[in-house]
Design a protein around this motif. Structure first.
Motif, short mmCIF file in Angstrom:
data_model
loop_
_atom_site.label_atom_id
_atom_site.label_comp_id
_atom_site.label_asym_id
_atom_site.label_seq_id
_atom_site.Cartn_x
_atom_site.Cartn_y
_atom_site.Cartn_z
N UNK A 127 0.69 -1.17 0.06
CA UNK A 127 0.09 0.19 0.10
C UNK A 127 0.62 1.29 0.16
N UNK A 128 1.69 1.48 0.77
CA UNK A 128 2.81 2.36 0.85
C UNK A 128 3.79 2.53 -0.33
N UNK A 129 4.12 1.51 -0.90
CA UNK A 129 4.44 1.55 -2.27
C UNK A 129 3.80 2.00 -3.41
N UNK A 130 2.55 1.59 -3.37
CA UNK A 130 1.60 2.21 -4.66
C UNK A 130 1.30 3.72 -4.35
N UNK A 131 1.44 4.16 -3.25
CA UNK A 131 1.25 5.88 -3.18
C UNK A 131 2.48 6.50 -3.09
N UNK A 132 3.61 5.83 -3.25
CA UNK A 132 4.82 6.38 -3.09
C UNK A 132 5.31 7.17 -4.24
N UNK A 133 6.04 8.41 -4.04
CA UNK A 133 6.47 9.24 -5.21
C UNK A 133 7.59 8.52 -5.90
N UNK A 134 8.41 7.66 -5.04
CA UNK A 134 9.30 6.85 -5.68
C UNK A 134 8.77 5.91 -6.70
N UNK A 135 7.49 5.47 -6.60
CA UNK A 135 6.87 4.42 -7.64
C UNK A 135 6.81 5.38 -8.80
N UNK A 136 6.47 6.62 -8.65
CA UNK A 136 6.15 7.36 -9.94
C UNK A 136 7.52 7.59 -10.68
N UNK A 137 8.51 7.92 -9.86
CA UNK A 137 9.90 7.93 -10.61
C UNK A 137 10.24 6.70 -11.21
N UNK A 138 9.99 5.57 -10.72
CA UNK A 138 10.26 4.13 -11.22
C UNK A 138 9.42 4.18 -12.64
N UNK A 139 8.08 4.61 -12.64
CA UNK A 139 7.14 4.25 -13.78
C UNK A 139 7.94 5.39 -14.83
N UNK A 140 8.42 6.25 -14.49
CA UNK A 140 9.22 7.12 -15.38
C UNK A 140 10.53 6.81 -16.17
N UNK A 141 10.93 5.81 -15.52
CA UNK A 141 12.43 5.24 -16.18
C UNK A 141 12.20 4.79 -17.52
N UNK A 142 13.08 4.96 -18.44
CA UNK A 142 12.99 4.68 -19.74
C UNK A 142 13.54 3.31 -19.93
N UNK A 143 13.12 2.17 -20.26
CA UNK A 143 13.65 0.82 -20.34
C UNK A 143 14.48 0.92 -21.68
N UNK A 144 15.63 0.45 -21.61
CA UNK A 144 16.46 0.12 -23.16
C UNK A 144 16.51 -1.19 -23.31
N UNK A 145 16.46 -1.51 -24.62
CA UNK A 145 16.45 -2.87 -24.94
C UNK A 145 17.85 -3.05 -26.20
#
Length: 145
Positions: A127-145
């Motif tokens: 629950x704390x992870x889902x509302x975290x600002x850190x999770x937003x940063x993680x979502x914004x990371x570009x994945x490279x292939x």
């Protein structure tokens, strides 16, 4: 009193001339088990040798919980709050003003001697992870292939 270990008063008596051991005293140090680093604990679990990083992350969370839990495998709400703040601070940092965060933390402050089990701890952590600002940063990371 429910008869739980935490609600039963200590039977050890200390005289005026023999103070109770403190965290830093030699008596306490001798009776406290030595902590084994989480990485070493993970390395000793042979089944984790070929698992994904995600599985290792969940194993790490389980070890963090188990290292703090009482012999019955439970944590008091006060210990849970402390563990979340110290070991998972990156996910909690900056959430203090969010209503849902305050709701979760205030629930841990109520009847703080009550115990929670591993499943409830993981629900709090997710629950704390889902509302975290850190999770937003993680979502914004570009994945490279």
């Amino acid at each position: 009193m429910c008869g739980c270990r935490a609600s039963v008063p200590s039977t050890k008596q200390y005289s005026v001339n023999q103070p109770a051991p403190t965290k830093n005293s030699p008596l306490a140090a001798a009776s406290m088990p030595k902590r084994i680093p989480i990485a070493k604990q993970l390395a000793s679990i042979k089944a984790l040798g070929k698992v994904s990083d995600l599985e290792k992350a969940f194993a790490t969370a389980a070890l963090v919980y188990n290292n703090s839990a009482d012999p019955e495998g439970k944590l008091s709400k006060a210990e849970t709050k402390s563990l979340l703040q110290t070991q998972f601070g990156g996910f909690i940092q900056g959430q203090e003003n969010k209503p849902k965060y305050r709701e979760i933390i205030s629930a841990l402050d109520e009847e703080s001697e009550n115990k929670i089990d591993f499943e409830d701890f993981m629900i709090l952590l997710v629950s704390l992870t889902l509302m975290s600002d850190l999770l937003q940063e993680i979502k914004n990371v570009k994945t490279t292939k």
